[in-house]
Design an enzyme around this catalytic site. Structure first.
Site, PDB file in Angstrom:
ATOM      1  N   ASP A   1       0.799  -1.228   0.000  1.00  0.00           N
ATOM      2  CA  ASP A   1       0.000   0.000   0.000  1.00  0.00           C
ATOM      3  C   ASP A   1       0.830   1.275   0.000  1.00  0.00           C
ATOM      4  O   ASP A   1       0.339   2.324  -0.405  1.00  0.00           O
ATOM      5  CB  ASP A   1      -0.954  -0.005   1.191  1.00  0.00           C
TER       6      ASP A   1
ATOM      7  N   TYR B   1      -9.946  -0.511   3.040  1.00  0.00           N
ATOM      8  CA  TYR B   1      -9.427  -0.385   4.404  1.00  0.00           C
ATOM      9  C   TYR B   1      -9.052   1.059   4.732  1.00  0.00           C
ATOM     10  O   TYR B   1      -8.598   1.811   3.868  1.00  0.00           O
ATOM     11  CB  TYR B   1      -8.184  -1.258   4.584  1.00  0.00           C
TER      12      TYR B   1
END
Length: 782
Positions: free
Chosen positions: A422, A506
């Site tokens: 990420d 998320y």
């Protein structure tokens, strides 16, 4: 990041609260504008660079070279360097919006042809962080609070340069036409940064093409990819088979392909999207992740933005509409909000206890600088503690989260490819939130903006991106004398610096907490929505949890890498740190342990990089201490800070797992390296579609450089294994993980109380904390 505008906001408290900005201090630009620094005549070379009897006024002489050119000429004749215009940005301040614009315009103007210029895309524009001695010079003489003690003593007398080196920008550029990635270094100056519109006033220092890599993806690319997939006729036909004709309901999340075979080589810029589908187009807060679309294989060429592979492999019915799919406050279809919670207000009627000057923060003897990058997000620089007569004591030069990996444990397609980097593939900073949209923080808040470039080179600003505030943190210390019945208690207060980002489904909150007892805590909060898979009627999966009819959540892990460039009791340029591992051991039965109850702490010096590849061990209370090899405390022990692990894990994957070839750094919880300027990212700078095994940290440590006395960098890898619960649906409550940096023999007594230098016992009655009520959620009655 905003550094010249003070933005302190009382969030969720009455508007009558005091404004921190009523008493502003002069900014560094106001202090240094049109001033000159010079060597002090007659100074004693054997003493400190600045004599204690000399004030800053004798060292900084005002010179206006425009109105008084004769003064400039006379000073130059005498050998005194003149600084016509001071650098108004600290060397560690993030690039301003104007500086980013100039850097982008400079690179674009360097294109040989209009076609080349039009094909340039900007992945990242960041500050080139200067050498540590430049930072020390800036903090010593150029920016308040002036700290000349940062510089080492010199035999030749005080040498005070007249100006700092020009700031530089580093640009990662993707050429959409040639599919090439290049890195540019552009020199900036005050006049360049102030130039409106850019006009190509920067200076190109260097440029180079980096072969065989793909840079991170960009939000603009994601949006364009979603549109391309939705317009692809075979995809529309496949969705029609599943009962979906309204493409406004469809969500396309373009995930990077990772690297599994030569088909994923970086010669092409690829994405393999995941597909989801909402049930209503007029509900903006509906959880579209509640209806994953399984069985469709899509591969997109992101360079040319075309679908190059498509296959409807298996018709899996869409999960039925879940009544809990909506999460808007007061949403009746998903339940009702709790009505039995009374208001709770955080008030600070006299304002906060921290002080802010640009990006420089002071609080409870702590001081540090705040930075921000598109990849890492929040960066903490120059962490130090002001310790009475010992003065400013450095702890760390730079703290940040440099990588994050989320491997999934389901071997079925498409979930086995869910191995997101990420930070390296997307960018934590570029996905950060503007915190003005909700009360993510409570109390009296100082916000900082963040600036970055978008894909086409425009400058975007995330307002209120970083939050700085104080929190009541329960009891710091308490004792009651059972003989007298008297009790003493101290409440704990901490300073928190944080930001929150969203990566697809998320949310991640990154926090650095500073405590009154000398601790620094790093914490990550995980929340948001699960990434799900669809099931055939009657089907179950052993690799996940069934959370609703036709819906399951795969098991997965989250790993974070904190990079800590330590400087325990070290001035810039000093390399006097080492790392000790401590394990608790049970004494062998015998004459030294006749009662079989003895245990002790055993220390081991980590002498080299290969020896310093370590894992957590809660059975032996394992922790690590960064010690200064030259400084001692009052008992004669070396001063240090220890890294205390929290809960942790290692990858639950076989040694030949494909994602581990890009993430070999996950194989150990702790790595230690000597500082090297170019060693920033544990998986290498470009993990996207990276075919190289072990690039980054796992390769660097093979040099096995010595660590017995060095400028050490800690790389702490910590994670959590997530076996989803039914209670994690439809929204996942916050889960916290992290670690502590704690003083270990660093202070002569507890830093939570103020003690006169000559005292041998703690005089708690003279403690500010004990005598002043703390109003930060709870009013302490002492």
């Amino acid at each position: 990041m905003a550094s010249t505008q003070e933005k302190a906001t009382p969030c969720c408290i009455p508007k009558t609260s005091h404004d921190i900005n009523k008493k502003k201090t002069s900014s560094s630009s106001e202090v240094l504008q049109n001033w000159s620094l010079a060597v002090v005549p007659g100074s004693d070379p054997s003493k400190d660079p600045i004599p204690k009897t000399a004030s800053m006024a004798t060292l900084i002489r005002p010179v206006d070279p425009i109105s008084d050119p004769s003064a400039t000429k006379a000073a130059a004749t005498k050998g005194i360097s003149i600084m016509p215009r001071a650098q108004t940005s600290h060397p560690l301040d993030p690039l301003s919006a104007a500086e980013i614009s100039v850097a982008v315009a400079t690179v674009r103007a360097a294109g040989a042809t209009p076609e080349v210029r039009d094909s340039v895309r900007f992945i990242e524009v960041v500050l080139v962080e200067p050498d540590k001695h430049v930072v020390a010079l800036a903090d010593a003489y150029f920016f308040p609070p002036f700290q000349p003690s940062l510089l080492p003593r010199t035999k030749g007398g005080p040498v005070i340069p007249s100006r700092l080196p020009p700031r530089q920008a580093r640009l990662v550029v993707y050429n959409k036409r040639s599919n090439e990635t290049s890195i540019w270094i552009v020199e900036l100056s005050e006049v360049h940064a102030a130039t409106r519109g850019g006009h190509h006033r920067g200076k190109v220092i260097s440029s180079k093409v980096v072969p065989n890599v793909q840079p991170p993806m960009d939000a603009m690319e994601y949006a364009e990819c979603e549109a391309v997939v939705k317009d692809f006729p075979p995809f529309r036909e496949a969705m029609k088979k599943r009962g979906i004709e309204d493409m406004d309901l469809v969500m396309v999340d373009p995930w990077c392909v990772g690297y599994y075979s030569n088909a994923d080589a970086p010669s092409r810029r690829l994405a393999k999207p995941l597909i989801f589908c909402r049930t209503e187009s007029d509900c903006p807060m509906e959880n579209g992740y509640a209806r994953p679309v399984e069985g469709i294989h899509v591969l997109v060429d992101m360079q040319n933005m075309v679908v190059i592979e498509f296959e409807d492999r298996k018709l899996v019915p869409l999960p039925p509409a879940d009544p809990l799919r909506n999460y808007t406050a007061g949403e009746t279809r998903g339940g009702v909000d709790r009505s039995d919670v009374k208001p709770l207000q955080i008030i600070q009627p006299e304002g906060p206890s921290f002080r802010v000057n640009g990006n420089f923060i002071e609080w409870q003897k702590w001081n540090f600088r705040i930075g921000f990058t598109p990849r890492e997000g929040l960066v903490i620089y120059s962490v130090a503690y002001v310790d009475g007569n010992r003065g400013r004591r450095p702890v760390a030069h730079r703290l940040s989260f440099v990588e994050m990996v989320v491997p999934y444990g389901d071997p079925n397609d498409p979930h086995y490819r869910k191995n997101a980097f990420d930070a390296g593939e997307d960018g934590l900073g570029k996905n950060a939130h503007s915190l003005k949209k909700g009360c993510d923080c409570l109390g009296y808040i100082k916000y900082f903006d963040a600036h970055f470039t978008n894909f086409t080179g425009g400058v975007e600003t995330i307002e209120n991106c970083v939050c700085l505030h104080e929190e009541d943190h329960g009891i710091l210390w308490k004792h009651q004398d059972w003989r007298t019945g008297l009790a003493e208690v101290r409440r704990s207060r901490r300073l928190t610096v944080s930001f929150i980002c969203t990566v697809a489904n998320y949310e991640y909150g990154f926090f650095w907490h500073f405590y009154q007892d000398g601790k620094i805590e790093a914490e990550v909060k995980l929340t948001g929505i699960l990434s799900l898979g669809a099931l055939q009627p009657g089907e179950t999966r052993k690799y996940g949890t069934t959370i609703a009819p036709g819906l399951y959540a795969p098991v997965h892990q989250h790993f974070f890498v904190a990079r800590m460039d330590m400087a325990v009791d070290c001035k810039p340029g000093e390399a006097f740190n080492q790392v000790i591992e401590v394990n608790l051991k049970v004494e062998e039965p015998g004459k030294d342990n006749v009662h079989n109850n003895a245990f002790y702490a055993e220390e081991e010096l980590l002498r080299s990089e290969l020896q310093a590849m370590r894992d957590c061990n809660p059975l032996s209370a394992r922790h690590w201490i960064v010690r200064n090899t030259r400084n001692v405390n009052r008992t004669g022990q070396l001063t240090g800070f220890k890294l205390v692990p929290g809960s942790n894990c290692l990858p639950l994957a076989g040694s030949e797992a494909k994602f581990l070839r890009r993430a070999a750094f996950l194989k150990h919880n702790l790595w230690v390296t000597p500082y090297a300027r170019e060693e920033m990212y544990p998986g290498g700078e470009f993990p996207n579609q990276n075919p190289r095994v072990g690039e980054g940290l796992a390769t660097w440590v093979k040099k096995n450089r010595p660590l017995e006395e060095a400028d050490v960098v800690l790389w702490y890898v910590f994670g959590v294994t997530h076996v989803p619960r039914l209670e994690d649906w439809p929204v996942m409550p916050v889960e916290r993980i992290g670690f502590m940096l704690m003083p270990h023999g660093f202070f002569n007594c507890s830093p939570a109380v103020d003690v006169p230098p000559s005292a041998t016992d703690l005089d708690l009655k003279d403690n500010d904390i004990a005598t002043k009520p703390i109003q930060n959620g709870i009013i302490a009655k002492l």
